[in-house]
Motif scaffolding. Structure first.
Motif, PDB file in Angstrom:
ATOM      1  N   VAL A   1       0.805  -1.226   0.000  1.00 15.19           N
ATOM      2  CA  VAL A   1       0.000   0.000   0.000  1.00 15.19           C
ATOM      3  C   VAL A   1       0.838   1.277   0.000  1.00 15.19           C
ATOM      4  O   VAL A   1       0.294   2.364   0.147  1.00 15.19           O
ATOM      5  N   GLY A   2       2.135   1.152  -0.152  1.00 14.35           N
ATOM      6  CA  GLY A   2       2.982   2.331  -0.257  1.00 14.35           C
ATOM      7  C   GLY A   2       3.445   2.927   1.054  1.00 14.35           C
ATOM      8  O   GLY A   2       4.277   3.819   1.061  1.00 14.35           O
ATOM      9  N   LEU A   3       2.908   2.464   2.166  1.00 14.52           N
ATOM     10  CA  LEU A   3       3.310   2.934   3.491  1.00 14.52           C
ATOM     11  C   LEU A   3       3.520   1.745   4.420  1.00 14.52           C
ATOM     12  O   LEU A   3       2.923   0.685   4.227  1.00 14.52           O
ATOM     13  N   ARG A   4       4.338   1.967   5.430  1.00 13.45           N
ATOM     14  CA  ARG A   4       4.548   0.926   6.440  1.00 13.45           C
ATOM     15  C   ARG A   4       3.418   0.970   7.466  1.00 13.45           C
ATOM     16  O   ARG A   4       2.721   1.972   7.609  1.00 13.45           O
ATOM     17  N   ARG A   5       3.251  -0.140   8.178  1.00 14.17           N
ATOM     18  CA  ARG A   5       2.192  -0.265   9.186  1.00 14.17           C
ATOM     19  C   ARG A   5       2.224   0.900  10.177  1.00 14.17           C
ATOM     20  O   ARG A   5       1.202   1.516  10.476  1.00 14.17           O
ATOM     21  N   ALA A   6       3.389   1.229  10.707  1.00 17.55           N
ATOM     22  CA  ALA A   6       3.489   2.300  11.706  1.00 17.55           C
ATOM     23  C   ALA A   6       3.045   3.641  11.136  1.00 17.55           C
ATOM     24  O   ALA A   6       2.437   4.451  11.844  1.00 17.55           O
TER      25      ALA A   6
ATOM     26  N   LEU B   1      -4.274   5.876  -0.336  1.00 16.12           N
ATOM     27  CA  LEU B   1      -3.880   4.473  -0.183  1.00 16.12           C
ATOM     28  C   LEU B   1      -4.410   3.643  -1.349  1.00 16.12           C
ATOM     29  O   LEU B   1      -3.734   2.737  -1.826  1.00 16.12           O
ATOM     30  N   VAL B   2      -5.616   3.971  -1.804  1.00 16.11           N
ATOM     31  CA  VAL B   2      -6.191   3.268  -2.959  1.00 16.11           C
ATOM     32  C   VAL B   2      -5.321   3.505  -4.186  1.00 16.11           C
ATOM     33  O   VAL B   2      -4.974   2.561  -4.913  1.00 16.11           O
ATOM     34  N   HIS B   3      -4.933   4.744  -4.398  1.00 17.33           N
ATOM     35  CA  HIS B   3      -4.083   5.078  -5.552  1.00 17.33           C
ATOM     36  C   HIS B   3      -2.763   4.310  -5.475  1.00 17.33           C
ATOM     37  O   HIS B   3      -2.330   3.709  -6.466  1.00 17.33           O
ATOM     38  N   ALA B   4      -2.125   4.308  -4.316  1.00 18.00           N
ATOM     39  CA  ALA B   4      -0.852   3.585  -4.154  1.00 18.00           C
ATOM     40  C   ALA B   4      -1.048   2.090  -4.375  1.00 18.00           C
ATOM     41  O   ALA B   4      -0.241   1.445  -5.049  1.00 18.00           O
ATOM     42  N   TYR B   5      -2.129   1.540  -3.833  1.00 17.91           N
ATOM     43  CA  TYR B   5      -2.407   0.106  -3.998  1.00 17.91           C
ATOM     44  C   TYR B   5      -2.570  -0.238  -5.477  1.00 17.91           C
ATOM     45  O   TYR B   5      -2.002  -1.217  -5.968  1.00 17.91           O
TER      46      TYR B   5
END
Length: 111
Positions: free
Chosen positions: A42-47, A66-70
């Motif tokens: 998703v382009g980002l880490r969990r934290a 997040l949708v765009h990154a996914y």
């Protein structure tokens, strides 16, 4: 040690709760799929995502990023909805006890 020193200076409780974020995407046919919260998904880490949960809750439109990154990371995937949950696990004597519960934090629906 490879963590913050605070991590080694305190003792964790054996009874309590563990909370974490869970993400789910829904395709155009209505199939929901859990997505691991990682930078390659998703382009980002969990934290990074868990640190912004209050922002997503206040303004679910932010989930569109997040949708765009996914979709960029998964060519051919088309997200109709994205849901972000808090998942809570109760601990008793350091082990999971009882059912895991989920509470919806934010939801984005393609308009």
């Amino acid at each position: 040690p490879f963590g913050p020193f605070r991590m080694y200076s305190i003792r964790n409780k054996f009874d309590g709760k563990i909370r974490g974020a869970v993400m789910e995407v829904v395709d155009a046919e209505g199939r929901a799929t859990a997505v691991e919260i990682r930078s390659d998904e998703v382009g980002l880490r969990r934290a990074e995502i868990e640190g912004q949960l209050d922002r997503f809750e206040r303004d679910p439109r932010l989930l569109r990023h997040l949708v765009h990154a996914y979709e960029e990371l998964h060519p051919g995937q088309h997200v109709a909805e994205l849901r972000l949950y808090h998942e809570t696990t109760r601990l008793a004597n350091g082990r999971p006890a009882g059912p895991v519960t989920r509470a919806l934090v934010a939801e984005w629906i393609r308009g």
